[in-house]
Design a protein around this motif. Sequence first.
Motif, mmCIF file in Angstrom:
data_model
loop_
_atom_site.group_PDB
_atom_site.id
_atom_site.type_symbol
_atom_site.label_atom_id
_atom_site.label_comp_id
_atom_site.label_asym_id
_atom_site.label_seq_id
_atom_site.Cartn_x
_atom_site.Cartn_y
_atom_site.Cartn_z
ATOM 1 N N GLU A 78 -67.057 -95.702 -32.449
ATOM 2 C CA GLU A 78 -65.809 -95.131 -32.973
ATOM 3 C C GLU A 78 -66.108 -94.236 -34.178
ATOM 4 O OE1 GLU A 78 -61.952 -96.823 -35.440
ATOM 5 O OE2 GLU A 78 -63.652 -98.124 -35.067
ATOM 6 N N ASN B 271 -67.810 -95.771 -39.503
ATOM 7 C CA ASN B 271 -66.586 -96.543 -39.261
ATOM 8 C C ASN B 271 -66.642 -97.850 -40.067
ATOM 9 O OD1 ASN B 271 -67.810 -98.680 -37.581
ATOM 10 N ND2 ASN B 271 -67.978 -97.107 -35.994
ATOM 11 N N PRO C 100 -60.833 -95.915 -45.099
ATOM 12 C CA PRO C 100 -61.097 -95.336 -43.782
ATOM 13 C C PRO C 100 -60.247 -94.071 -43.609
ATOM 14 C CG PRO C 100 -60.118 -97.544 -43.595
ATOM 15 C CD PRO C 100 -60.093 -97.155 -45.028
ATOM 16 N N ASN D 108 -64.550 -93.017 -37.355
ATOM 17 C CA ASN D 108 -63.502 -93.227 -38.351
ATOM 18 C C ASN D 108 -64.203 -93.258 -39.710
ATOM 19 O OD1 ASN D 108 -61.263 -93.882 -39.854
ATOM 20 N ND2 ASN D 108 -61.033 -95.939 -39.022
#
Length: 131
Positions: free
Chosen positions: A92, A117, A43, A94
Amino acid sequence: MARTRLLFACLALAAPLVPGTATAAPLAAPLLPASGLVLSVQPEMGKLSTTQLSCEPAGGRHKHAEQACDQLLPVEGDFRRLEATDAMCTMELNPTKATLRGKWRDKKVDFQQVYSNPCVLRAYTGKVFDF
């Protein structure tokens, strides 16, 4: 002494006449080549995770080796072809890179894909990258 030589000579001549008792081993079914893979998840905001997975038979350090192999078998080791689940993920951002490298049934494989993500990664790859 002559008797001993005569005895050994008779035994040497008779040995080929005695039928053998060895039996041939049954033919084994051909084994599929093993598949050995190194999987990693990176990540953007997080730490790199890596594990090993072997299939046929399932094993390695992957905590869900059997389920991961079951998912990879129908797609010939290409996790990008797995079908997504109905997981609910947040929006999100990421970016998370999934990488699979190694050997799948004697063929070199090197796949990677970036997901928005970690949740989306798991939704698309199931147990393969759940380690």
